[in-house]
Design a protein around this motif. Structure first.
Motif, PDB file in Angstrom:
ATOM      1  N   LEU A 119       0.828  -1.204   0.000  1.00 46.78           N
ATOM      2  CA  LEU A 119       0.000   0.000   0.000  1.00 46.78           C
ATOM      3  C   LEU A 119       0.866   1.259   0.000  1.00 46.78           C
ATOM      4  O   LEU A 119       0.547   2.238  -0.691  1.00 46.78           O
ATOM      5  CB  LEU A 119      -0.930   0.002   1.215  1.00 46.78           C
ATOM      6  N   VAL A 120       1.949   1.231   0.753  1.00 48.87           N
ATOM      7  CA  VAL A 120       2.885   2.364   0.744  1.00 48.87           C
ATOM      8  C   VAL A 120       3.500   2.507  -0.644  1.00 48.87           C
ATOM      9  O   VAL A 120       3.639   3.618  -1.172  1.00 48.87           O
ATOM     10  CB  VAL A 120       3.982   2.173   1.807  1.00 48.87           C
ATOM     11  N   ARG A 121       3.846   1.373  -1.237  1.00 49.54           N
ATOM     12  CA  ARG A 121       4.432   1.414  -2.574  1.00 49.54           C
ATOM     13  C   ARG A 121       3.440   2.004  -3.577  1.00 49.54           C
ATOM     14  O   ARG A 121       3.819   2.805  -4.432  1.00 49.54           O
ATOM     15  CB  ARG A 121       4.826  -0.008  -2.989  1.00 49.54           C
ATOM     16  N   TYR A 122       2.194   1.620  -3.476  1.00 43.85           N
ATOM     17  CA  TYR A 122       1.168   2.166  -4.357  1.00 43.85           C
ATOM     18  C   TYR A 122       0.997   3.659  -4.099  1.00 43.85           C
ATOM     19  O   TYR A 122       0.936   4.461  -5.033  1.00 43.85           O
ATOM     20  CB  TYR A 122      -0.150   1.428  -4.120  1.00 43.85           C
ATOM     21  N   ASN A 132       6.322  11.791  -4.105  1.00 43.03           N
ATOM     22  CA  ASN A 132       7.664  11.415  -3.643  1.00 43.03           C
ATOM     23  C   ASN A 132       7.861  11.730  -2.169  1.00 43.03           C
ATOM     24  O   ASN A 132       8.964  11.616  -1.649  1.00 43.03           O
ATOM     25  CB  ASN A 132       8.745  12.108  -4.487  1.00 43.03           C
ATOM     26  N   ASP A 133       6.785  12.134  -1.501  1.00 43.23           N
ATOM     27  CA  ASP A 133       6.846  12.406  -0.065  1.00 43.23           C
ATOM     28  C   ASP A 133       6.475  11.126   0.680  1.00 43.23           C
ATOM     29  O   ASP A 133       5.329  10.917   1.083  1.00 43.23           O
ATOM     30  CB  ASP A 133       5.902  13.543   0.304  1.00 43.23           C
ATOM     31  N   SER A 134       7.469  10.267   0.882  1.00 43.32           N
ATOM     32  CA  SER A 134       7.222   8.946   1.450  1.00 43.32           C
ATOM     33  C   SER A 134       6.657   9.022   2.863  1.00 43.32           C
ATOM     34  O   SER A 134       5.813   8.201   3.242  1.00 43.32           O
ATOM     35  CB  SER A 134       8.516   8.125   1.442  1.00 43.32           C
ATOM     36  N   ALA A 162      -8.492  -4.846  -2.715  1.00 45.95           N
ATOM     37  CA  ALA A 162      -9.099  -3.781  -3.511  1.00 45.95           C
ATOM     38  C   ALA A 162      -9.653  -2.683  -2.614  1.00 45.95           C
ATOM     39  O   ALA A 162      -9.529  -1.493  -2.914  1.00 45.95           O
ATOM     40  CB  ALA A 162     -10.210  -4.358  -4.393  1.00 45.95           C
ATOM     41  N   TYR A 163     -10.271  -3.079  -1.505  1.00 42.41           N
ATOM     42  CA  TYR A 163     -10.809  -2.108  -0.555  1.00 42.41           C
ATOM     43  C   TYR A 163      -9.688  -1.239   0.009  1.00 42.41           C
ATOM     44  O   TYR A 163      -9.818  -0.006   0.099  1.00 42.41           O
ATOM     45  CB  TYR A 163     -11.536  -2.834   0.573  1.00 42.41           C
ATOM     46  N   LEU A 164      -8.576  -1.845   0.380  1.00 39.56           N
ATOM     47  CA  LEU A 164      -7.459  -1.101   0.970  1.00 39.56           C
ATOM     48  C   LEU A 164      -6.818  -0.167  -0.044  1.00 39.56           C
ATOM     49  O   LEU A 164      -6.510   0.989   0.264  1.00 39.56           O
ATOM     50  CB  LEU A 164      -6.425  -2.076   1.525  1.00 39.56           C
ATOM     51  N   CYS A 207      -0.421   8.368   5.613  1.00 38.00           N
ATOM     52  CA  CYS A 207      -1.715   8.167   4.955  1.00 38.00           C
ATOM     53  C   CYS A 207      -2.173   6.716   5.099  1.00 38.00           C
ATOM     54  O   CYS A 207      -3.327   6.451   5.453  1.00 38.00           O
ATOM     55  CB  CYS A 207      -1.588   8.552   3.484  1.00 38.00           C
ATOM     56  N   VAL A 208      -1.279   5.772   4.830  1.00 34.94           N
ATOM     57  CA  VAL A 208      -1.615   4.345   4.923  1.00 34.94           C
ATOM     58  C   VAL A 208      -1.926   3.975   6.371  1.00 34.94           C
ATOM     59  O   VAL A 208      -2.893   3.247   6.652  1.00 34.94           O
ATOM     60  CB  VAL A 208      -0.471   3.477   4.371  1.00 34.94           C
TER      61      VAL A 208
END
Length: 203
Positions: A40-43, A49-51, A80-82, A57-58
């Motif tokens: 999810l972080v990768r998506y 670019n603000d990791s 899909a929900y996440l 957010c995740v």
């Protein structure tokens, strides 16, 4: 973690974990978090670019899931929900903090994810070269086509789920995938069968 625990974790389906989570099972919540957090972080990083912001957010998505677990509905695809929840959270974050260069909709934010080759899946040098060239072309696709491919092949979502996540109708989602394949075939002279055969190694 003991071997038996690893096996148990691997065979527990997301839907069962979701059901247990709704019933207040903290272990189920933790397992879902551990299973999906990194992807999810990768998506999310595909939109910014603000990791640090994306990780927050995740984490907020998961915090809300636990906080409002009693009000959660059933879902046939937890992933899909996440993914959808993260995308919506990014949109709200964008509007609040203007971290996406003051763009007002995630629909026009570049999807920055770089598809990469998993070398361990490719033993033949000629095939590896073809995959490398295909990988380069995928990363040159328009951002929404690339996102649709990512969701379809990397995350395994159905066209219906992609349409819902990207907030478009079924035909539009299908068109994005279709145009992406057509663009790849146009720029890379290869049969569709080989393209689809190579896709899992890239996507």
């Amino acid at each position: 973690m003991h071997t038996n625990q690893k096996i148990t974790k691997s065979i527990v389906e997301d839907t069962q974990l979701w059901t247990d989570l709704k019933a207040g099972d903290e272990k189920a919540f933790s397992m879902l978090f551990e299973r999906h957090y990194e992807q999810l972080v990768r998506y999310g990083n595909s939109f910014s670019n603000d990791s640090d912001k994306i990780q927050d957010c995740v984490q907020d998505v998961f915090a809300d899931i636990w906080l409002y677990k009693n009000n959660l509905g059933e879902t046939t695809n937890v992933k899909a929900y996440l993914l959808s929840s993260v995308r919506k959270r990014i949109s709200r974050l964008q509007e609040r903090d203007r971290i996406f260069n003051k763009i007002t909709s995630t629909d026009v934010v570049n999807f920055l994810f770089d598809f990469s080759i998993e070398h361990q899946l490719i033993n033949d040098e000629v095939t590896a070269d073809k995959v490398y060239q295909l990988n380069k072309l995928i990363n040159l696709l328009p951002s929404r086509q690339k996102e649709a491919l990512y969701l379809r092949y990397n995350q395994g979502l159905s066209v219906e789920q992609i349409a819902e996540l990207m907030d478009v109708n079924y035909q539009s989602a299908n068109n994005l995938l279709h145009r992406a394949v057509l663009n790849l075939r146009k720029d890379w002279n290869v049969s569709l069968a080989l393209l689809l055969a190579l896709s899992p190694a890239i996507l």
